[in-house]
Design an enzyme around this catalytic site. Structure first.
Site, PDB file in Angstrom:
ATOM      1  CE  LYS A  35      -0.369   0.089   5.035  1.00 35.41           C
ATOM      2  NZ  LYS A  35      -1.552   0.133   6.495  1.00 35.41           N
ATOM      3  NE  ARG A 129      -6.467   1.185  12.719  1.00 31.44           N
ATOM      4  CZ  ARG A 129      -5.231   1.167  11.761  1.00 31.44           C
ATOM      5  NH1 ARG A 129      -4.373   2.217  11.853  1.00 31.44           N
ATOM      6  NH2 ARG A 129      -4.897  -0.151  11.212  1.00 31.44           N
ATOM      7  CE1 TYR A 253      14.771  31.533   5.207  1.00 29.42           C
ATOM      8  CE2 TYR A 253      14.747  29.032   4.762  1.00 29.42           C
ATOM      9  CZ  TYR A 253      14.576  30.296   4.227  1.00 29.42           C
ATOM     10  OH  TYR A 253      14.426  30.618   2.884  1.00 29.42           O
ATOM     11  CG  MET A 301      11.162  23.435  -0.509  1.00 29.74           C
ATOM     12  SD  MET A 301       9.971  24.737  -1.345  1.00 29.74           S
ATOM     13  CE  MET A 301       8.616  25.209  -0.084  1.00 29.74           C
TER      14      MET A 301
END
Length: 369
Positions: A35, A129, A253, A301
């Site tokens: 999956k 679930r 950053y 990024m």
């Protein structure tokens, strides 16, 4: 010219890991869980690589099952969430998709429709679930039989199998056994990847190895290689710049890292736009020239910075292993406060996958997609 960030997919390692799953399954058979695009490795690629190893595949949804058929794979496919609309049942019947039934509305679809796909029941043994309560299982089977459908299998899912100190898995196994034993001769399945590494765990008829196939540890506190697993994906990039930093200079950053000594800094052309975790902390390991180096500063990024001070001879163009056989993905995930599943499935589409496998000559060959 493309950026030199690539995910190398070692199909020999994938098959090695499946063999471990099959050995640990004992008398049970192992179906390959492919999956989420083969856990980020490419569903068609990994399914083809395992086509000679497994009798069944397991996926989450119908779209994934269809992708296997479009790839020419003919083995039965288990849809672990079943179908999401009644009209899909006829396709499942035609394509030999095994439909997991976990809710009342799915039973009603089967009762009212003409399609007769193979059906497994999902038992809620405590994960809470999906699935029928243990006391409801026999009645659901009887309803299906009145509609001409015989459930050929039953499954459940463990909540705490990765925790070696927890007794919950044994409790869930007992609940499942009690609920399904009266159903007679059906296929039963409980074992996820973690269950393969629990001593004495009962495996029933089918196991469902997932993350272990891709070389990552399903057990808390362990890395894949400790369990005999081999890394399948190597996320690799390159150094694109090197500079010297003086004590007191910061990187990136927010200036979350500042040099306390003369530092050789390397910039790597990979970042969270490629799927590398933005929240990886200072000190997260990478591999350069066979040496472990450390992430410094906040991941951008498209770039990240590493401390090359202890890496002899580092130069622009050197490959950087972000995770793989030398830098366990489980370790990187821990440094980012997440799990390897998220990292593998989060590698973005701009990163090409390069499949590697050995040929009879013993040489490795590759193909890119």
């Amino acid at each position: 010219m493309p950026r030199e960030t690539v995910a190398r997919i070692n199909l020999d390692s994938l098959r090695h890991n499946f063999h471990i799953a099959r050995e640990r399954a004992g008398g049970a058979r192992a179906m390959a869980v492919v999956k989420a695009d083969g856990y980020g490795h490419g569903i068609e690629r990994v399914a083809r690589a395992l086509a000679g190893e497994t009798d069944h595949y397991a996926v989450a949804c119908l779209e994934e099952a269809v992708a296997l058929r479009e790839a020419g794979l003919t083995q039965p496919v288990l849809l672990m969430q079943g179908v999401h609309q009644a009209s899909d049942l006829s396709l499942c019947d035609a394509e030999d998709f095994i439909v997991v039934v976990h809710h009342e509305h799915q039973v009603e679809w089967l009762e009212s429709g003409g399609a007769r796909p193979r059906v497994w029941l999902k038992v809620n043994s405590g994960m809470n679930r999906l699935g029928f309560a243990p006391g409801e299982v026999a009645a659901v089977c009887q309803r299906l039989q009145r509609s001409g459908i015989r459930a050929t299998g039953a499954m459940t899912h463990f909540a705490c199998a990765d925790d070696e100190t927890s007794d919950r898995t044994a409790e869930q196994t007992a609940l499942f056994d009690e609920a399904t034993a009266p159903l007679g001769s059906i296929d039963r399945s409980v074992a996820n990847s973690a269950a393969h590494f629990r001593p004495g765990q009962r495996m029933f008829d089918w196991t469902r190895p997932g993350i272990m196939l891709y070389g990552s540890s399903p057990m808390l506190g362990h890395h894949g290689p400790e369990l005999g697993l081999k890394s399948v994906m190597t996320l690799e990039s390159r150094l694109i710049a090197i500079r010297d930093l003086a004590p007191g200079e910061a990187v990136g950053y927010g200036e979350t890292w500042r040099a306390t000594r003369p530092t050789v800094m390397g910039m790597v052309c990979a970042g969270y736009g490629d799927g590398y975790p933005r929240h990886a902390v200072n000190g997260t390991p990478v591999g350069v020239r066979g040496t472990r180096a450390s992430l410094i500063g906040r991941v951008s990024m498209d770039m990240l910075a590493v401390d090359l001070t202890g890496v002899e001879g580092a130069t622009v163009g050197d490959p950087v292993e972000l995770w793989g056989p030398n830098i366990p993905i489980d370790e990187v995930a821990a440094c980012a406060g997440t799990i390897s599943y998220e990292l593998l499935t989060g590698v973005t589409g701009r990163v090409p996958r390069m499949a590697l496998e050995s040929r009879p000559t013993g040489r490795m060959t590759g193909s890119e997609s």
